[in-house]
Design a protein around this motif. Structure first.
Motif, PDB file in Angstrom:
ATOM      1  N   LYS A 213       9.511  57.787 -41.670  1.00 59.36           N
ATOM      2  CA  LYS A 213      10.160  58.828 -42.470  1.00 59.36           C
ATOM      3  C   LYS A 213      11.096  59.669 -41.605  1.00 59.36           C
ATOM      4  CE  LYS A 213       6.585  59.538 -46.019  1.00 59.36           C
ATOM      5  NZ  LYS A 213       7.475  59.554 -47.203  1.00 59.36           N
ATOM      6  N   ASP A 262      19.162  49.113 -55.816  1.00 58.26           N
ATOM      7  CA  ASP A 262      18.852  50.531 -55.644  1.00 58.26           C
ATOM      8  C   ASP A 262      20.091  51.347 -56.017  1.00 58.26           C
ATOM      9  OD1 ASP A 262      16.211  50.186 -54.631  1.00 58.26           O
ATOM     10  OD2 ASP A 262      17.034  49.617 -52.692  1.00 58.26           O
ATOM     11  N   HIS A 272      21.312  59.772 -52.445  1.00 54.45           N
ATOM     12  CA  HIS A 272      20.048  59.045 -52.305  1.00 54.45           C
ATOM     13  C   HIS A 272      20.041  57.886 -53.295  1.00 54.45           C
ATOM     14  CE1 HIS A 272      17.787  61.478 -49.424  1.00 54.45           C
ATOM     15  NE2 HIS A 272      18.418  62.528 -49.939  1.00 54.45           N
ATOM     16  N   THR A 273      18.937  57.147 -53.332  1.00 61.86           N
ATOM     17  CA  THR A 273      18.805  56.048 -54.288  1.00 61.86           C
ATOM     18  C   THR A 273      17.629  56.317 -55.209  1.00 61.86           C
ATOM     19  OG1 THR A 273      17.431  54.771 -52.743  1.00 61.86           O
ATOM     20  CG2 THR A 273      19.803  54.350 -52.716  1.00 61.86           C
ATOM     21  N   THR A 275      15.588  54.112 -56.531  1.00 59.72           N
ATOM     22  CA  THR A 275      14.473  53.290 -56.062  1.00 59.72           C
ATOM     23  C   THR A 275      14.700  52.969 -54.590  1.00 59.72           C
ATOM     24  OG1 THR A 275      15.676  51.321 -56.839  1.00 59.72           O
ATOM     25  CG2 THR A 275      14.007  52.271 -58.321  1.00 59.72           C
ATOM     26  N   ASN A 276      13.742  52.317 -53.972  1.00 56.03           N
ATOM     27  CA  ASN A 276      13.904  51.991 -52.549  1.00 56.03           C
ATOM     28  C   ASN A 276      13.381  50.590 -52.257  1.00 56.03           C
ATOM     29  OD1 ASN A 276      14.478  52.219 -49.820  1.00 56.03           O
ATOM     30  ND2 ASN A 276      12.616  53.365 -49.348  1.00 56.03           N
ATOM     31  N   GLY A 280      14.817  51.192 -47.159  1.00 56.96           N
ATOM     32  CA  GLY A 280      15.514  52.152 -46.311  1.00 56.96           C
ATOM     33  C   GLY A 280      16.591  51.565 -45.428  1.00 56.96           C
ATOM     34  N   ASN A 287      19.728  53.781 -44.543  1.00 58.18           N
ATOM     35  CA  ASN A 287      20.468  54.478 -45.608  1.00 58.18           C
ATOM     36  C   ASN A 287      19.899  55.867 -45.923  1.00 58.18           C
ATOM     37  OD1 ASN A 287      18.129  53.957 -47.038  1.00 58.18           O
ATOM     38  ND2 ASN A 287      19.097  52.719 -48.632  1.00 58.18           N
ATOM     39  N   GLU A 289      16.721  56.595 -46.691  1.00 56.81           N
ATOM     40  CA  GLU A 289      15.449  56.558 -47.424  1.00 56.81           C
ATOM     41  C   GLU A 289      14.321  56.148 -46.461  1.00 56.81           C
ATOM     42  OE1 GLU A 289      15.507  57.609 -50.548  1.00 56.81           O
ATOM     43  OE2 GLU A 289      17.706  57.753 -50.462  1.00 56.81           O
ATOM     44  N   ASP A 290      13.073  56.238 -46.940  1.00 54.16           N
ATOM     45  CA  ASP A 290      11.944  55.811 -46.117  1.00 54.16           C
ATOM     46  C   ASP A 290      12.088  54.338 -45.731  1.00 54.16           C
ATOM     47  OD1 ASP A 290      10.875  58.322 -46.521  1.00 54.16           O
ATOM     48  OD2 ASP A 290       9.366  57.653 -47.972  1.00 54.16           O
TER      49      ASP A 290
END
Length: 357
Positions: A213, A262, A272-273, A275-276, A280, A287, A289-290
């Motif tokens: 993260k 995503d 952000h997106t 979904t992931n 990431g 990008n 994200e996690d």
């Protein structure tokens, strides 16, 4: 290849039943105030003898630093360290000196080098991962500066699978039980599965999930050092690992593109997106994200039961190994997965700083 990394580099040395395991870390930034307790804590999570479902080899695994640290701070110079072996039972391996154990590196080491250290597997032993855990614990502290955290946990043992995603879990609870699963009910089933394998003098494999993260968008290289490729390379270099998948992984192959894409959205924090499924990483570059991935571990190859094999003279024989071995490698491999992820992420953190100059 005993060196890992491009800028943040680890060179490891040592064997399972030699004097010890150690390493040299190069490229660690100067001025980092090291928390030695955090390093020792990760070693304690990896060391043998920590619970009834791990090998009962008793090792303190206390790290000793020789260089690169002065008054508690890194100097930007090579950091050398060692962890001394204290509880080797080399005689347990005397009967295996000329034997090729099933699914071990005995045969391949002989074919490559013409010789091998038969005591506990020598250099091919997972005890070598001590060096990775020390270096990874330092890499975690490098990554703490930009606010990046790395947590891994056991998500599957044999057929016992955790049916929740990491987003539904409190990952800190993984350290509350001996199998390192953050769901207490599933953890009990996993422990029972490991105990059953041990009672049968057998072993069992499974899966470790890791979540990173706080990584900003833009880390990774577009072609040969894609971030997910480097993570896969790192994970597949861990003993007993048989598979790596990130994001939706193999499950995503069953979906259509319209389900899997995503979609980007505007938020108060930026782009952000929704979904992931990408885990990431897109185009080999983070990008924002996690980042999450799974690492598959085989049932470890050392069984305390009778097996058929051949020796170096091509004689068919039967072996019944002795010694102290893990019925399941997963609980002790959690800090190893975290360490290798930290080494990769620290390397890309430093590469990103170079690219931004």
């Amino acid at each position: 290849m005993n060196t890992f990394g491009n800028i943040f580099r680890l060179t490891s040395f040592g064997e399972s039943h030699g004097r010890g395991i150690g390493g040299i870390i190069d490229g660690c930034p100067a001025g980092l105030e090291l928390n030695l307790e955090l390093i020792q804590n990760d070693l304690a999570r990896r060391k043998p003898g920590q619970s009834k479902i791990t090998t009962q080899r008793k090792e303190p695994d206390q790290v000793e630093f020789f260089s690169g640290i002065f008054e508690g701070k890194t100097q930007g110079t090579p950091i050398a360290f060692a962890v001394w072996n204290k509880d080797q039972h080399s005689k347990d391996y005397n009967d295996l000196k000329d034997v090729f154990r099933p699914s071990h590196a005995d045969y391949t080491y002989i074919k490559k080098y013409g010789t091998r250290d038969h005591r506990g597997g020598g250099r091919s032993s997972a005890r070598e991962t001590i060096a990775r855990v020390v270096a990874g614990a330092i890499a975690k502290q490098v990554l703490a500066q930009p606010g990046i955290s790395i947590r891994a946990y056991v998500s599957q043992v044999g057929e016992v699978k955790l049916q929740k995603s990491y987003a539904e879990l409190d990952l800190t609870k993984a350290e509350e039980n001996m199998v390192r699963c953050p769901d207490a009910e599933t953890a009990e089933k996993m422990i029972a599965r490991i105990e059953a394998a041990s009672k049968d003098r057998d072993t069992v494999g499974g899966v470790i999930t890791c979540v990173v993260k706080g990584v900003p968008a833009g880390w990774g290289e577009p072609v040969f050092n894609k971030l997910h490729a480097d993570l896969g390379f790192a994970m597949l270099g861990i003993n007993a690992v048989k598979g790596f998948e990130y994001g939706s992984g193999f499950e995503g192959t069953k979906w259509s593109g319209s389900q899997h894409n995503d979609v980007f959205v505007r938020t108060e924090e930026g782009i952000h997106t929704k979904t992931n499924y990408s885990g990431g990483i897109q185009g080999g570059i983070s990008n924002g994200e996690d980042i999450y991935f799974n690492v598959a571990f085989k049932p470890i190859a050392t069984l305390l039961k009778e097996q058929h094999t051949v020796d170096k003279n091509n004689n068919e024989i039967t072996i019944n190994p002795k010694g102290r071995h893990d019925p399941c490698v997963l609980p002790r491999a959690v800090p190893i997965v975290e360490a290798m992820a930290a080494l990769v992420m620290a390397d890309h953190f430093l590469l990103s700083k170079l690219n931004s100059v």
